[in-house]
Design an enzyme around this catalytic site. Sequence first.
Site, mmCIF file in Angstrom:
data_model
loop_
_atom_site.group_PDB
_atom_site.id
_atom_site.type_symbol
_atom_site.label_atom_id
_atom_site.label_comp_id
_atom_site.label_asym_id
_atom_site.label_seq_id
_atom_site.Cartn_x
_atom_site.Cartn_y
_atom_site.Cartn_z
ATOM 1 C CE LYS A 8 -3.827 -0.422 2.188
ATOM 2 N NZ LYS A 8 -4.958 -0.561 3.604
ATOM 3 N NE ARG A 78 -5.319 3.143 3.415
ATOM 4 C CZ ARG A 78 -6.592 3.439 3.001
ATOM 5 N NH1 ARG A 78 -8.456 3.101 3.300
ATOM 6 N NH2 ARG A 78 -6.691 2.687 1.294
ATOM 7 N N GLY A 87 -8.084 -7.625 4.429
ATOM 8 C CA GLY A 87 -8.948 -7.484 5.652
ATOM 9 C C GLY A 87 -8.683 -8.099 6.536
ATOM 10 N NE ARG A 320 -5.903 -4.811 -2.456
ATOM 11 C CZ ARG A 320 -5.892 -4.384 -0.965
ATOM 12 N NH1 ARG A 320 -5.398 -5.081 -0.459
ATOM 13 N NH2 ARG A 320 -7.580 -4.960 -0.723
ATOM 14 C CG HIS A 438 -13.555 -9.774 4.934
ATOM 15 N ND1 HIS A 438 -14.176 -11.068 5.216
ATOM 16 C CD2 HIS A 438 -12.209 -10.013 4.825
ATOM 17 C CE1 HIS A 438 -13.265 -11.994 6.183
ATOM 18 N NE2 HIS A 438 -11.942 -11.367 5.439
ATOM 19 N NE ARG A 544 1.499 -44.102 -7.000
ATOM 20 C CZ ARG A 544 1.423 -43.616 -6.711
ATOM 21 N NH1 ARG A 544 2.107 -42.621 -5.293
ATOM 22 N NH2 ARG A 544 0.685 -42.895 -7.330
ATOM 23 C CB SER A 751 12.651 -41.910 -10.048
ATOM 24 O OG SER A 751 11.357 -41.182 -9.215
ATOM 25 C CG ASP A 756 9.670 -44.349 2.083
ATOM 26 O OD1 ASP A 756 9.776 -44.088 3.573
ATOM 27 O OD2 ASP A 756 9.449 -44.927 1.642
ATOM 28 C CB CYS A 818 8.489 -40.143 -8.329
ATOM 29 S SG CYS A 818 9.462 -41.403 -7.295
#
Length: 863
Positions: A8, A78, A87, A320, A438, A544, A751, A756, A818
């Site tokens: 702003k 503001r 808001g 903005r 809002h 898989r 990959s 994990d 992956c």
Amino acid sequence: MKDLLGGKGANLAEMSRIGLSVPPGFTLTTDTCADFHENGRQLPSGCWEEVLAGLKHVEAEMGCGLGDAANPLLLSVRSGAAISMPGMMDTVLNLGLNDAVAEALAARAGARFAYDAYRRFLDMFGDVVMGVPHSLFEEQLERLKHSKGIGQDTALSADDLKQLVVKYKEVYKARGLTFPEDPYEQLRYAIYAVFDSWQSERANVYRSVNQIVGLKGTAVNVQAMAFGNMGDTSGTGVCFTRNPSTGERKLYGEYLINAQGEDVVAGIRTPDPIDRLAATLPDAYAQLVKNCDILERHYKDMQDIEFTVQEGKLFMLQCRGGKRTGAAAVKIAVDLVEEGLVDINRAITMVEPGHLDQLLHPQFADEAAYQPHVLGTGLPASPGAAVGQAVFSAEQAEAWKGAGIKVVLVRKETSPEDVKGMYSSEGVLCQLGGMTSHAAVVARGWGKPCITGVQDLQVDEHNKVARINGAEIREGDFISLNGSTGEIIRGKQPLSPPKLAGDLGAFMKWVDERRRLRVLTNADTPEDAAEARKFGAEGIGLCRTEHMFFASEERIAAVRRMIVAQSKEARLKALADLLPFQRADFEGIFRAMEGLPVTIRLLDPPLHEFLPDGEMEEVCAALAQDAGISVDEVYDTIDKLSEVNPMLGFRGCRLGITYPEITEMQVQAIFEAAVNVAKSGGVVKPEIMVPLVGTPAELQNQEALVRRVAGQVLKAAGLEGALKYSVGTMIEVPRAALQAGAIAQSAEFFSFGTNDLTQMTFGYSRDDIGKFLPIYLEKGILQYDPFQVLDQEGVGELIRFAVERGRKTRPNLKIGICGEQGGEPRSVEFVHGVGLDYVSCSPFRVPIARLAAAQAAVKASKQ
């Protein structure tokens, strides 16, 4: 500049620089906000003196003084962070009023205006600064209007408003508070309150939901007031230079005559559409249109603008980059290129990955079919389709969402305090408010359907019921919202999947022309593969095989017979039963992905995951009968499979090394399927991926087995040497990353299985992290959930190391990712920089990954 002055403050300064009419003011920086919170809510040394010096400049330019009863200056205070948070933080208007100033202002500008401004200030200052709930002031206002038989605030007389000021001060006293009459004390308190709002719950929730991190705080903008409540030649409004829902090139917004800015965004009164301003205040409207064109050409993007007209003169209060829906973002980007305002590279960066996510959400299957069930219509504040059960509070929405129930939040009006409930809801329905209130702004930013300003709707939040055109909506009732048309529909209306077409098709063509990373998909069935290909997937990066086992009772029964087999012969018989199922699935996937690479991961999970749930006696008896063995033998096998930590136990390549016949069956199924497709004229590119390797010897063992069985199948089919394939591994164990150079001697591709790899690097269990992750995020120990956003400092360093070592051994090593992070934009940018060849993600994230890959390439080209 925005990092220091906030969006702003930076834009106010820029509008002043290019000659637009902006009320004078000054900005306290975001650095000051950070210092304020670090110093125990104290302004840094010398800051207050700088505030007073800035105030002197404003007073000189305006020709009036703060607290000067003869010639008073009123201020707005503001917020404004570097990233827009509509808001979520606080504002105080009309600051500088007290009894003496109000009396003087009444003499100069009229009593009604003066006391309307004063009662507004008492309300806002009490709510924002002193902690007095706004509802207590609203209660006094409604009582007065009711006693006078008045419907609108604007119908109150000057004497009515003067009486309201007295009532508002009594609200302070009832709470044990005294309203500060000293304007300088008011200013100090207001600055403190705006800085405090940076750490409010709603602001923290908004930043968490939108993953906004790394900001120092909010700036505070102190500015001379422009008054929209000085009669019928004054007003206030909010507008966008293009439609933020559709992207149409047309001024879009709302205004109120004889009102102040908070009246529009708070949704207390339903405003008029902006085009009516041309008839009401034609000169101001003409100037507004001109200013909008100047700002859009200057910033080269759609702008969100706040303005006030004071006695016919237009003042620009804010601009903005406007929040927009996914559909609008794509259309605006394409149109700005066609209009010559931006180039394609800039257009690609203007569409956020979250915008594409919105476009991939379903719409209503048949809008004509639900017409008999339409209860009423409001303003279409945010487009899309929402279906859920009605709830009447933000807290209830959050609780039901946590229980897995889809909800629609129904409110009289929303406030920033409702942000958690809005985020938890499928859509939002508000009795009051407008297209720029809002609820509308926040919902559009999140891609949630929203309907506001429903004249026929009466919401009774206390009794959890809404009434509309003779119908009732009670808590738990299913309702559907069409945010594109404003229709409120009874019941659970059917949805249809999204389509990539129109402007989105043209935009994605630009995206694909600029990205270097290929985007593959994680798919386990022919249906998933076909869906992903429609979204632009360039192959399968993770199939898989274990997921196929759950497709039917016949399949899972065969798997369980294999698990409890008491001899190799019995295990081979069960695997033989599985072979045709696996072969058929692989053939379907190869056909769906014809001509594209398909990476198939060999069996990975612990075997106990395939055993049924239930009472042990029943489970064991059923397994024994099906496998033709004794119950004791089943108990003994289950006992042997039991593990303290199964995710670090007997799984992945350890299964195939211990029971090579499992790997043999899977490889046979893969290559028999490949042969069938190839012999029918199809192009097949199988890639066999060995999971959970930690040592080079593990991969060597499985690679030799894969090549032996593949060679046998291809030789028998007469395709030896004609059907090309590759063997590689998942890098998901830290030791494998450290041994990447040696592993690459056998692996033709890597990959990274980042799920994990993250789990083992952090020592966090994916299944248990929820017990402490919220606290870690709240305390700033972690910035993100590492299972959603790739940990670049830890896991990322392992990836860098493995890439470097792997390609030192095998320069043409193909490398991808992956895990879940494969479709996450920041993670995609990281792997682009590290030099990976591809990312693989779920089908619906493929377009998002394509965009993220293009944005990473565009960003890299600028550096």
